[in-house]
Design an enzyme around this catalytic site. Structure first.
Site, short mmCIF file in Angstrom:
data_model
loop_
_atom_site.label_atom_id
_atom_site.label_comp_id
_atom_site.label_asym_id
_atom_site.label_seq_id
_atom_site.Cartn_x
_atom_site.Cartn_y
_atom_site.Cartn_z
N HIS A 38 -6.17 3.32 -3.79
CA HIS A 38 -6.02 3.51 -2.34
C HIS A 38 -6.28 4.98 -1.98
CE1 HIS A 38 -4.91 2.09 1.60
NE2 HIS A 38 -3.76 2.75 1.67
N HIS A 68 3.64 -2.35 3.09
CA HIS A 68 3.69 -1.01 2.50
C HIS A 68 5.00 -0.83 1.74
CE1 HIS A 68 0.78 -0.75 5.79
NE2 HIS A 68 0.18 0.21 5.06
N HIS A 96 -4.94 9.58 0.83
CA HIS A 96 -4.96 8.75 2.04
C HIS A 96 -5.74 9.31 3.22
CE1 HIS A 96 -3.20 5.65 4.75
NE2 HIS A 96 -3.00 5.01 3.62
N ASP A 147 0.82 -1.22 0.00
CA ASP A 147 0.00 0.00 0.00
C ASP A 147 0.85 1.26 0.00
OD1 ASP A 147 -1.98 -1.85 0.26
OD2 ASP A 147 -2.89 -0.98 2.06
N ASP A 148 0.22 2.33 -0.40
CA ASP A 148 0.67 3.72 -0.20
C ASP A 148 1.71 4.21 -1.21
OD1 ASP A 148 -0.97 3.38 1.96
OD2 ASP A 148 0.53 3.80 3.50
ZN ZN Z 1 -2.54 3.00 3.37
#
Ligand code: ZN
Length: 404
Positions: free
Chosen positions: A281, A372, A285, A230-231
């Site tokens: 995503h 991540h 955020h 993620d991210d």
């Molecule tokens: Zn995230």
């Protein structure tokens, strides 16, 4: 048991080589004497001969009762079908397709033979070991076969008879799918392509349609996990992760933010080019449950458009930041919401060893593992995670493959 084997040993009709080849005389040919000039007999078109000895331009062959020479150019290899002899009495193998013809031998019921042709008067031309002759077609049945697969790194040797002292006809490589006709004590009578014969039964195993997969030399056990990152994308860490994934032939899913995709479009393209999956995503955020619904929708929509502008297609999955969503958000989505089942807590501990520990403690078949690709410790610890899971027999697939 030893006595049993000894008693049967003399019954094995041992020959110094495998069964002779049978060839078809395509357009008819003469069978010549040793001088290659004197015609012994003329062989009609499409008749079969047994090759006794192959020489450069000629072969020494047997045809009915005669032995002589035929030009190699006049003959071609013939593929037989395999049949089983089934008869109350032992059928008689004759020189020609005539019940008065000379008898070559009798054949035991249950013997596997190679069949080359059928005649109009009810005979079949068969080969049994080194003999080529005719039996009544009614004694031949088509054997049932079972699919098996060779299970020995060195392959498996095929012999004409159930006797280790017999020469090897050919060796079939490991993992080859073969047809099993019957078992004879510790031997299996098999066929693959134009090869038939006996192999040691313990060197073959059941064939399953699910193709076996290996990763770094480890047999995978039909277990799968989905790694998710993620991210990102991140300017350096994502590439390091891509490299490690490639080493382990691992496919993963990257839940990217619109903001970082905008910043590093080239890296996002590399992710897709390497065969990984891309999920949405949000743009920057936020915790979607704490902002107005229109803003949440805009976070999702803008990221969809942005990702599409970079990789040519919108994300097919969505993961909300912090796992936070509600039914209103869910209703506005056209793609599935993907949570996780294994939380590595990589963002919290920043420790490669703990990354592995958490995976070890929680991963099982079907797990979706959360990581991540913005933490250096995750990239550094990933190889040990992949090494461990591979040893456990796991295959690394995208989220879509797990979910569907
Ligand atoms: Zn995230």
């Amino acid at each position: 048991m030893a006595l049993f084997i000894l008693l049967y040993f003399p019954q094995q009709k041992a020959v110094a080589r495998g069964p002779a080849q049978v060839k078809t005389v395509l357009n008819g040919a003469n069978l010549y004497g040793e001088d290659h000039t004197t015609v012994i007999i003329s062989i009609p078109k499409n008749d079969h001969v047994l090759i006794l000895e192959e020489q450069e331009k000629w072969s020494k062959v047997s045809y009915q009762n005669e032995v002589g020479y035929v030009k190699n150019a006049a003959m071609s290899r013939t593929m037989p079908s395999i049949k089983r002899i089934v008869s109350k009495n032992s059928p008689i193998l004759r020189v020609t397709n005539n019940q008065q013809a000379q008898q070559l031998s009798t054949i035991d019921s249950n013997t596997f033979v190679q069949v080359y042709a059928h005649t109009e008067n009810g005979f079949s031309l068969i080969q049994n070991g080194d003999l080529l002759g005719y039996v009544y077609s009614t004694v031949l049945v088509t054997p049932t076969t079972t699919k098996k697969v060779v299970n020995d790194p060195n392959g498996v040797a095929v012999r004409a008879f159930t006797d280790l002292s017999q020469p090897i006809l050919t060796t079939i490589p490991d993992k080859t799918v073969i047809n099993l006709f019957t078992m004879d004590n510790d031997w299996a009578y098999i066929q693959v392509g134009d090869t038939q014969g006996y192999v040691i039964a313990s060197k073959i195993k059941a064939f399953s349609d699910t193709k076996e997969k290996y990763n770094n030399g480890v047999l995978l056990k039909n277990k799968r996990v989905a790694l998710t990152f993620d991210d990102g994308p991140h300017k350096t860490i994502t590439r390091q992760i891509l490299k490690t994934l490639h080493q382990y032939d691992a496919k993963a899913t990257f839940f990217v933010t619109g903001r970082n995709a905008e910043r590093y479009p080239t890296i996002l393209k590399e992710v897709v080019a390497a065969g990984h999956e891309v999920g949405n995503h949000t743009y920057n955020h936020p915790k979607l449950t704490t902002i107005p619904l229109e803003d949440a929708q805009s976070q999702i929509q803008s990221t969809n458009k942005l990702v599409e502008s970079i990789i040519g297609q919108e994300p097919t999955l969505f993961r909300p930041p912090y796992g936070a969503y509600n039914s209103q958000i869910q209703e506005t989505l056209e793609v599935p919401i993907i949570m996780w089942s294994v939380d590595t807590l990589d963002w919290k501990h920043g420790n490669p060893k703990k990354l592995l520990q958490n995976v070890k403690a929680q991963a099982k078949n079907g797990s979706i593992i959360l990581m991540h690709d913005i933490h250096q410790s995750t990239a550094d610890g990933l190889e040990d995670v992949l090494k461990y899971l591979t040893k456990q027999g796991y295959e690394f697939v995208t989220v879509s493959e797990i979910v569907n």
